[in-house]
Design a protein around this motif. Structure first.
Motif, short mmCIF file in Angstrom:
data_model
loop_
_atom_site.label_atom_id
_atom_site.label_comp_id
_atom_site.label_asym_id
_atom_site.label_seq_id
_atom_site.Cartn_x
_atom_site.Cartn_y
_atom_site.Cartn_z
N ARG A 149 0.84 -1.20 0.00
CA ARG A 149 0.00 0.00 0.00
C ARG A 149 0.87 1.25 0.00
O ARG A 149 1.80 1.37 0.80
CB ARG A 149 -0.89 -0.02 1.25
CG ARG A 149 -1.79 1.18 1.44
CD ARG A 149 -2.64 1.01 2.69
NE ARG A 149 -1.84 1.04 3.92
CZ ARG A 149 -2.37 1.05 5.15
NH1 ARG A 149 -3.67 0.98 5.30
NH2 ARG A 149 -1.59 1.09 6.20
N ARG A 176 -3.13 3.82 -2.34
CA ARG A 176 -3.15 3.16 -3.64
C ARG A 176 -2.43 1.82 -3.50
O ARG A 176 -1.31 1.76 -2.96
CB ARG A 176 -2.44 4.03 -4.68
CG ARG A 176 -2.42 3.46 -6.09
CD ARG A 176 -3.77 3.65 -6.78
NE ARG A 176 -4.10 5.05 -6.88
CZ ARG A 176 -3.72 5.85 -7.90
NH1 ARG A 176 -2.98 5.36 -8.89
NH2 ARG A 176 -4.10 7.11 -7.94
N ALA A 229 2.80 2.60 -10.48
CA ALA A 229 1.40 2.81 -10.11
C ALA A 229 0.75 3.96 -10.88
O ALA A 229 -0.43 4.27 -10.65
CB ALA A 229 1.29 3.07 -8.61
#
Length: 430
Positions: free
Chosen positions: A131, A140, A198
């Motif tokens: 995380r 996220r 990400a």
């Protein structure tokens, strides 16, 4: 009551997908929530006022999830039937200042989480997941599910004593994985890489909870494929079975209020806001009672009639170390779930709890086995005693027998996951 569906080996195949999709506790609860949503459950926020409507609901907090189903017309004092499990597994976790290295190698600074079999993390292709917390406080999930890291073992030519004295690992010096080559180690490189992975802007990540995982997928093993090898079965096997059982009984008019409580941090003592020794489960159960118009008296009545099955993996008899087991208790894989007993309350099972579990297995037509430790060996523990003591509810410790517990890759029988799920259905339905 209507009859819920029975699970078969298709459930075990689905478990393999669940394990792959859940490389961290945060991914595990996201995977569980996705399955609950498809079954009609809805997420409720802890900061909102709760209503007393019937149906399926769940709460997410970090790496923990509590889900429950309120049947139509359930009274405020209706008891709960709880399946307890945990989402975390022993592994290597990234330190606050992760960028390190020496002699031209780029490395990641890691800390040992829980009690892993350290040798099982050597010379294994590792990914990185967990995380990311952003500047605005949102989170996220990130999962680099490809060979990214490796903890290389020292060649035998440089340590001949390993053959005679055994492998000896220093947790600080010998477990820092490599992830490339570099002339100079630069602070921020790892997080910058993960931001890019990400799809985040540079400098957007201000916090992280990251951990390594084996990228080798789960697989059937054996001549007749009667075994299942895979990561994190302790204890995502129980989380998966609990989700499947809860969704199965949600449409079958259960006599109790069925609950799944999957906690984080079991492997290091459960003392956190998302652990079994924290307030999460008690808060959810109490708010459910009060949302249905209940009083403290109703809460006390509901808790007095509540039973929890603490479902965690246990030890199958090891063919190479049979002397480490109790001589009269040898749980076998594919023999059905195990009932865990320890008279010193390292497990919470007593005779009346055994009767509850035996009745559920009988209704489900599922065989079960008993596990007790060799008197000369220290006994492990689970969330079971914590749950019983913290909430004053009857708790029974059960699970599936496996080999290689706390390894990066564990082994169970291919039939035991669906046998466990069927037993949990019968228990939750009442």
């Amino acid at each position: 009551m209507s009859e819920p569906p029975r699970f078969d080996r298709g459930h075990t195949d689905d478990l393999m997908s669940f394990l792959t999709a859940s490389p961290s506790p945060y991914h595990a609860v996201a995977s569980a929530a996705e399955r609950l949503e498809k079954a009609g459950f809805r997420q409720v926020a802890e900061t909102d006022a709760w209503d007393g409507t019937s149906g399926g609901k769940y709460v997410l907090r970090g790496g923990a999830i509590v889900a429950w189903y309120v049947p139509e017309g359930a009274a405020p004092h209706t008891p709960f039937r709880i399946v307890g499990a945990h989402t975390d597994s022993p592994n290597l976790r990234v330190k606050p200042q992760p960028d390190t290295g020496a002699h031209g190698w780029r490395q990641v600074a890691v800390e040992v989480y829980g009690g892993p079999l350290l040798n099982s993390w050597l010379d294994r292709d590792l990914g990185l997941a967990g995380r990311l917390t952003l500047r605005d406080g949102s989170t996220r999930l990130v999962n680099v599910d490809r060979p990214l890291l490796r903890v290389p073992q020292l060649a035998i030519h440089l340590d001949r004593s390993v053959s005679t004295e055994g492998l000896k690992l220093d947790k600080q010096r010998h477990l820092q994985p490599i992830w490339g080559l570099a002339g100079d180690v630069r602070d921020g490189d790892l997080i910058a890489f993960l931001e890019e992975t990400a799809g985040l802007a540079a400098g957007e990540v201000t916090g992280w909870d990251l951990m390594t995982h084996s990228v080798e997928p789960p697989a059937h093993l054996g001549r007749d494929k009667e075994l299942l090898a895979g990561p994190r079965m302790d204890n995502l096997l129980s989380v998966h079975a609990g989700v499947a059982a809860l969704t199965a009984v949600s449409g079958a008019d259960p006599a109790y209020i069925p609950v799944l409580a999957a906690f984080d941090h079991e492997e290091n003592g459960s003392q956190s806001d998302t652990g079994a020794d924290g307030p999460l489960l008690g808060s959810v159960l109490e708010r459910s009672v009060f949302a249905r118009g209940g009083s403290f008296e109703d809460r006390a009545r509901a808790f007095a009639g509540t039973v929890c099955l603490s479902s965690d993996t246990g030890h199958a008899v090891h063919p190479n170390y049979a002397e480490r087991h109790d001589p009269t208790h040898h749980p076998r894989v594919n023999g059905g779930p195990i009932l865990k007993v320890n008279v010193n309350n390292r497990y919470a099972t007593d005779g009346s709890g055994r009767a509850v579990f035996a009745a559920a297995c009988e209704r489900a037509n599922v065989p079960f086995q008993s596990f007790v430790s060799n008197n000369s060996m220290p006994c492990g523990t689970t969330i079971g005693p914590i749950t019983a003591a913290r909430h004053g509810i009857k708790t029974v410790d059960i699970g599936v027998a496996i080999l290689s517990m706390h390894s990066a890759r564990e082994l169970c029988g291919v039939d035991d996951p669906h046998l466990l799920a069927n037993a949990l259905v019968a228990f939750l339905q009442g």
